[in-house]
Motif scaffolding. Structure first.
Motif, short mmCIF file in Angstrom:
data_model
loop_
_atom_site.label_atom_id
_atom_site.label_comp_id
_atom_site.label_asym_id
_atom_site.label_seq_id
_atom_site.Cartn_x
_atom_site.Cartn_y
_atom_site.Cartn_z
N ARG A 135 0.81 -1.21 0.00
CA ARG A 135 0.00 0.00 0.00
C ARG A 135 0.84 1.27 0.00
O ARG A 135 0.33 2.36 0.21
N THR A 136 2.14 1.13 -0.26
CA THR A 136 2.98 2.32 -0.41
C THR A 136 2.93 2.82 -1.85
O THR A 136 3.34 3.95 -2.12
N ALA A 137 2.44 1.99 -2.76
CA ALA A 137 2.31 2.38 -4.17
C ALA A 137 0.82 2.54 -4.51
O ALA A 137 -0.04 1.91 -3.90
N VAL A 138 0.56 3.36 -5.50
CA VAL A 138 -0.82 3.64 -5.92
C VAL A 138 -1.51 2.35 -6.39
O VAL A 138 -2.67 2.11 -6.05
N GLU A 139 -0.80 1.55 -7.17
CA GLU A 139 -1.40 0.30 -7.67
C GLU A 139 -1.75 -0.65 -6.53
O GLU A 139 -2.77 -1.34 -6.58
N GLY A 140 -0.92 -0.71 -5.51
CA GLY A 140 -1.19 -1.56 -4.36
C GLY A 140 -2.42 -1.10 -3.60
O GLY A 140 -3.22 -1.92 -3.14
N SER A 144 -5.74 -3.25 -3.21
CA SER A 144 -6.25 -3.49 -1.86
C SER A 144 -7.72 -3.08 -1.76
O SER A 144 -8.55 -3.84 -1.23
N CYS A 145 -8.06 -1.93 -2.29
CA CYS A 145 -9.46 -1.46 -2.29
C CYS A 145 -10.35 -2.42 -3.08
O CYS A 145 -11.46 -2.76 -2.64
N LYS A 146 -9.84 -2.86 -4.22
CA LYS A 146 -10.61 -3.80 -5.06
C LYS A 146 -10.89 -5.09 -4.30
O LYS A 146 -12.02 -5.59 -4.31
N GLN A 147 -9.89 -5.63 -3.62
CA GLN A 147 -10.06 -6.89 -2.89
C GLN A 147 -11.02 -6.73 -1.71
O GLN A 147 -11.83 -7.61 -1.44
#
Length: 157
Positions: A135-140, A144-147
């Motif tokens: 969660r330090t990267a935008v994609e992460g 995470s939000c998607k999951q």
């Protein structure tokens, strides 16, 4: 972030009740022809039991859960689950995921109880995947939000 706790279960003999039902109500030959399906169902359930011990989800775990749910769906429309000679008698046992010890067990002969418990663990699996994202990267953060959204969607079914 904290993932949803998994529900734990025990190994249950699922093939013998089907064998008993089919041989009593139909014939032994039908059981011999269809036994590989029930063996595969039992193998998938064995994989499902191990889910609470994993640290990070893999595609194989999701595939096993989805396959098991397909079997449950197919069996629930073809067999009646209850106690008696004209029913498939399988006692599905699941422990309370919020209890601190494995003491609060719920047992049911209803295959829908099994389905709901597996769906709950599928939501827990998605929440675990959300928690292990970087969660330090935008994609992460997006993943995470998607999951977490997938987990929430499963729980609202």
């Amino acid at each position: 972030m904290i993932p949803i706790n998994f529900r734990k279960t025990e190994q249950v003999d699922v093939t013998s009740p089907f064998k008993k039902f089919i041989t009593n109500n139909f014939n032994k030959k039908l059981w011999e022809e269809s036994s590989p399906l029930f063996t595969q169902f039992a193998e998938l359930r064995s994989k499902i039991i191990k889910i609470p011990t994993i640290n990070a989800p893999s595609p194989q775990v999701y595939e096993a859960v989805h396959s098991y749910l397909k079997y449950i769906h197919a069996f629930s429309s073809r067999f009646k689950f209850a106690y008696g000679k004209t029913f498939v008698t399988v006692s599905f046992a699941w422990y309370d995921c919020f209890a601190t010890k494995k003491t609060k067990v719920v047992k049911s002969l209803n295959i829908n109880f099994e389905r709901l418990s597996v769906l709950f663990n599928l939501a827990a699996l998605h929440s675990l995947e959300a928690c292990v994202q970087d969660r330090t990267a935008v994609e992460g953060i997006k993943e995470s939000c998607k999951q977490f959204q997938i987990a929430a969607g499963i729980l609202t079914m």
